[in-house]
Every structure is written in structure tokens, then in C-alpha cells.
Design an enzyme around this catalytic site. Structure first.
Site, PDB file in Angstrom:
ATOM      1  N   GLY A  66       0.962 -76.322  19.748  1.00  0.00           N
ATOM      2  CA  GLY A  66       2.158 -74.919  19.310  1.00  0.00           C
ATOM      3  C   GLY A  66       0.998 -74.000  18.614  1.00  0.00           C
ATOM      4  O   GLY A  66       1.390 -73.215  17.931  1.00  0.00           O
ATOM      5  N   CYS A 122       2.166 -71.174  28.097  1.00  0.00           N
ATOM      6  CA  CYS A 122       1.991 -72.101  27.001  1.00  0.00           C
ATOM      7  C   CYS A 122       3.511 -73.024  26.946  1.00  0.00           C
ATOM      8  O   CYS A 122       4.253 -72.279  26.816  1.00  0.00           O
ATOM      9  CB  CYS A 122       1.456 -71.734  25.741  1.00  0.00           C
ATOM     10  N   GLY A 206      -5.754 -83.574  31.807  1.00  0.00           N
ATOM     11  CA  GLY A 206      -6.372 -84.333  32.146  1.00  0.00           C
ATOM     12  C   GLY A 206      -6.491 -85.273  33.466  1.00  0.00           C
ATOM     13  O   GLY A 206      -5.869 -84.487  34.429  1.00  0.00           O
TER      14      GLY A 206
HETATM   15  C1  LIG Z   1      -5.152 -79.809  22.822  1.00  0.00           C
HETATM   16  C2  LIG Z   1      -5.207 -78.776  23.891  1.00  0.00           C
HETATM   17  C3  LIG Z   1      -5.004 -77.264  23.343  1.00  0.00           C
HETATM   18  C4  LIG Z   1      -4.564 -76.185  24.146  1.00  0.00           C
HETATM   19  N1  LIG Z   1      -4.592 -74.943  23.793  1.00  0.00           N
HETATM   20  C5  LIG Z   1      -4.412 -73.937  25.111  1.00  0.00           C
HETATM   21  C6  LIG Z   1      -4.321 -72.458  24.428  1.00  0.00           C
HETATM   22  O1  LIG Z   1      -4.426 -72.286  23.152  1.00  0.00           O
HETATM   23  N2  LIG Z   1      -4.097 -71.748  25.358  1.00  0.00           N
HETATM   24  C7  LIG Z   1      -4.158 -71.862  26.710  1.00  0.00           C
HETATM   25  O2  LIG Z   1      -3.963 -70.991  27.667  1.00  0.00           O
HETATM   26  N3  LIG Z   1      -4.352 -73.292  27.334  1.00  0.00           N
HETATM   27  C8  LIG Z   1      -4.453 -74.127  26.293  1.00  0.00           C
HETATM   28  N4  LIG Z   1      -4.598 -75.452  26.760  1.00  0.00           N
HETATM   29  C9  LIG Z   1      -4.726 -75.844  28.233  1.00  0.00           C
HETATM   30  C10 LIG Z   1      -6.100 -75.832  28.644  1.00  0.00           C
HETATM   31  O3  LIG Z   1      -6.838 -74.783  28.542  1.00  0.00           O
HETATM   32  C11 LIG Z   1      -6.068 -76.258  30.348  1.00  0.00           C
HETATM   33  O4  LIG Z   1      -5.646 -75.433  30.902  1.00  0.00           O
HETATM   34  C12 LIG Z   1      -5.499 -77.761  30.495  1.00  0.00           C
HETATM   35  O5  LIG Z   1      -5.449 -78.446  29.446  1.00  0.00           O
HETATM   36  C13 LIG Z   1      -5.886 -78.060  31.819  1.00  0.00           C
HETATM   37  O6  LIG Z   1      -7.172 -78.531  31.830  1.00  0.00           O
HETATM   38  P1  LIG Z   1      -7.751 -80.124  31.592  1.00  0.00           P
HETATM   39  O7  LIG Z   1      -6.720 -81.037  32.316  1.00  0.00           O
HETATM   40  O8  LIG Z   1      -9.175 -80.362  32.010  1.00  0.00           O
HETATM   41  O9  LIG Z   1      -7.468 -80.415  30.042  1.00  0.00           O
HETATM   42  C14 LIG Z   1      -4.833 -76.503  25.853  1.00  0.00           C
HETATM   43  C15 LIG Z   1      -5.087 -77.823  26.278  1.00  0.00           C
HETATM   44  C16 LIG Z   1      -5.139 -78.905  25.193  1.00  0.00           C
HETATM   45  C17 LIG Z   1      -5.461 -80.405  25.806  1.00  0.00           C
END
Ligand SMILES: Cc1cc2nc3c(=O)[nH]c(=O)nc-3n(C[C@H](O)[C@H](O)[C@H](O)COP(=O)(O)O)c2cc1C
Length: 280
Positions: A66, A122, A206
Site C-alpha cells: 500500500g 499500483c 515473481g
Molecule cells: C513488496 C513489493 C513492493 C512494491 N512496490 C512498488 C512500488 O512502490 N512502486 C511500483 O511501481 N512498483 C512496486 N512493486 C512492483 C515491482 O517494482 C515490480 O514491477 C513487480 O514486482 C514485478 O517484478 P518481479 O516479479 O521481479 O517482482 C512492488 C513489488 C513488491 C513485491
């Protein structure tokens, strides 16, 4: 080294928003990646959502953080001066519950960073967030208004949740975006069978989302602006696949939550793969 948006980056491996805070805890990692995308910054401080905030699924993670963050004032006063001592490029992930918030944050931060990533994707906030990124008119308006406040690179972070990112990317570029990053997390839910209600509803990230993320990146090929690809990248091989699919650089997200040094391993593996295949 690579040049994107007129900026020289050390390499093509960046850190995705929200998984590494402000990059101040693991400086050895921060100093070796091409860029860091900060945690989402809002106009006012946000406490974020109550627990449970994260839940591990079969092949990924659901988060409902959030957008917890200190707000733009504290970020500029206390965090940015420390970030600016890092040897990497800094992109601020900007979030807002109203269109006007984005331009205000961009204006307040000014030229103290290397660029901005406008987060219109988001899924874990009530107002704004993913709703802005699903609506071409609002998405274009966020970009066009932020564009009037900065000459620095503006990257727009897109969602593929219930909308076509290609359609949204086109209007964002027409409105002045310099690049696109994708994908943000996908809507997901875990059910509490005992209480017969959802335990957590949030953003799925993930390895589970990698094939869809690759598809989305590939779908945006040929738009003429750099694409920063992310979603489930755990290894150099994963990163290489995103580059082949059309990304100019990749960002590492959930992999860091498992191993904070994952980006260094991915940089090494990607270098090996690229050398073997004759790419730079
Ligand atoms: C715990 C967590 C917090 C995140 N916070 C943000 C955020 O503040 N702003 C944003 O644009 N993306 C946020 N994301 C998304 C990541 O930047 C990314 O786009 C998404 O997790 C997909 O990549 P991944 O599968 O390698 O984690 C967040 C992801 C996670 C897991």
C-alpha cells in the site's frame, strides 16, 4: 555500459521499485547496478496497509504493502542527499491518488535525480494507482502534466491488469513519455478457507508472472522508446530473454526479497550469456 535517454548506465540491470527501499542498506549492490527505482513516493507520507502485507504463493509473492513511504518532503530533505552519494542512477517512482499529485512531486524533486518513473499501475491503493493506468485519457494527462515540470527522462510504469499496455503505452509516448517500464504486479488473491474469506488481495509478482511479463514487453516492440522489462526475473537467463523480447534494460524485483545480492549474480550471468551469444 549503455546509453538510454541520453544517460550512460553502467549496465542493463536495474532495481525495481519497492523491493530495495532507497538502496541505502546494501550499498555494494546499489553501486553496481545500472539504476535504482525508488519505492513509490507520494505527496504526503503514507503508513501503508495493515498486515498481512505479503504472502508467498506457489511460484511468487502477493503483496499488499500500500505504498508506505515518507512523502516527498521528507524524501527530499533526508533521503535524497544520501541516495545521491550512491554510484548509480536514481529514478524516483512517483505515485498519486490524484492526477495533480504527479506533477507536484516531479516539480518538488526537480533536477536532483536522473529521472522519474510515473507509477500509474499500483494495484494496492484505493485511489489512483492501477485505475489511472487502465484509462488512456487519465494516463496521457498524468504524463502530459508531469512533462511540463521536467526535462529529465520520464518513464511510465504500466499495468497489464484488465487493459492492453500497448494502447496505454502509445498515448503515454504521444503525451511526452521517454520510456516505458512494465510490468507492475498482477491482481491476485489468497483465500482463507477457515474464515471463508480472502486472506490477502494484492499484487502478484515473481516467477509466476514471467511468461506474461515477457509477452507484454514483446508486444511493445517497435514503439521507438526504451522499454524497461520486469516481472519474475531471477537469473541472467531470464534477463537475457527480456532483452531478446525487446527490453533495453531489465529491473529486478522479488528476487531481491529472497537474496539481496541477486542483482550482482544476475549481472554476472547476463554478461556471460551476452558474451557467449555475441551481444553487447
Ligand atoms: C513488496 C513489493 C513492493 C512494491 N512496490 C512498488 C512500488 O512502490 N512502486 C511500483 O511501481 N512498483 C512496486 N512493486 C512492483 C515491482 O517494482 C515490480 O514491477 C513487480 O514486482 C514485478 O517484478 P518481479 O516479479 O521481479 O517482482 C512492488 C513489488 C513488491 C513485491
Amino acid at each position: 555500459m549503455i546509453k538510454l535517454f541520453g544517460i550512460i548506465f553502467k549496465n542493463r540491470v536495474f532495481i525495481a521499485s519497492g523491493v530495495f527501499g532507497f538502496g541505502l542498506k546494501y550499498k555494494r549492490v546499489s553501486n553496481q547496478v545500472g539504476a535504482i527505482f525508488t519505492k513509490g513516493i507520494t505527496l504526503e507520507p503514507r503508513k501503508g496497509n495493515p498486515p498481512p502485507r505479503v504472502f508467498e504463493t506457489a511460484s511468487g509473492l502477493i503483496n499488499w504493502v500500500g505504498l508506505e513511504n515518507p512523502g516527498v518532503e521528507k524524501f527530499c530533505e533526508e533521503i535524497l542527499p544520501k541516495m545521491n552519494k550512491l554510484h548509480t542512477k536514481i529514478f524516483v517512482n512517483v505515485a498519486g491518488s490524484e492526477v495533480v499529485h504527479y506533477e507536484r512531486i516531479v516539480e518538488r524533486i526537480g533536477e536532483q535525480v536522473d529521472g522519474f518513473e510515473l507509477n500509474i499501475s499500483c494495484p494496492n491503493v484505493k485511489e489512483g494507482g492501477v485505475a489511472f493506468g487502465q484509462d488512456p485519457k487519465i494516463a496521457a494527462s498524468v504524463v502530459a502534466r508531469a512533462r511540463t515540470k521536467t526535462k529529465l527522462p520520464l518513464i511510465v510504469k504500466l499495468t497489464p491488469n484488465f487493459c492492453d499496455p500497448l494502447k496505454i503505452a502509445r498515448v503515454c509516448i504521444a503525451a511526452g513519455a521517454d520510456g516505458i517500464s512494465l510490468i507492475n504486479t498482477l491482481h491476485g488473491m489468497v483465500y482463507d478457507t477457515g474464515r471463508k474469506r480472502p486472506l490477502i488481495t494484492g499484487g502478484l509478482s515473481g516467477p509466476a508472472i514471467k511468461p506474461f511479463a515477457l509477452y507484454c514487453v514483446n508486444r511493445l516492440q517497435g514503439l521507438g522508446v526504451p522499454i524497461i522489462g520486469m516481472g519474475g526475473i531471477m537469473t541472467g537467463q531470464d534477463a537475457y530473454e527480456f532483452l531478446l523480447a525487446g527490453a533495453s534494460a531489465v529491473a529486478i524485483g522479488s528476487a531481491i526479497l529472497r537474496d539481496p545480492y541477486a542483482p550482482l549474480k544476475i549481472i554476472r550471468e547476463l554478461k556471460k550469456m551476452s558474451n557467449k551469444n555475441g551481444n553487447s
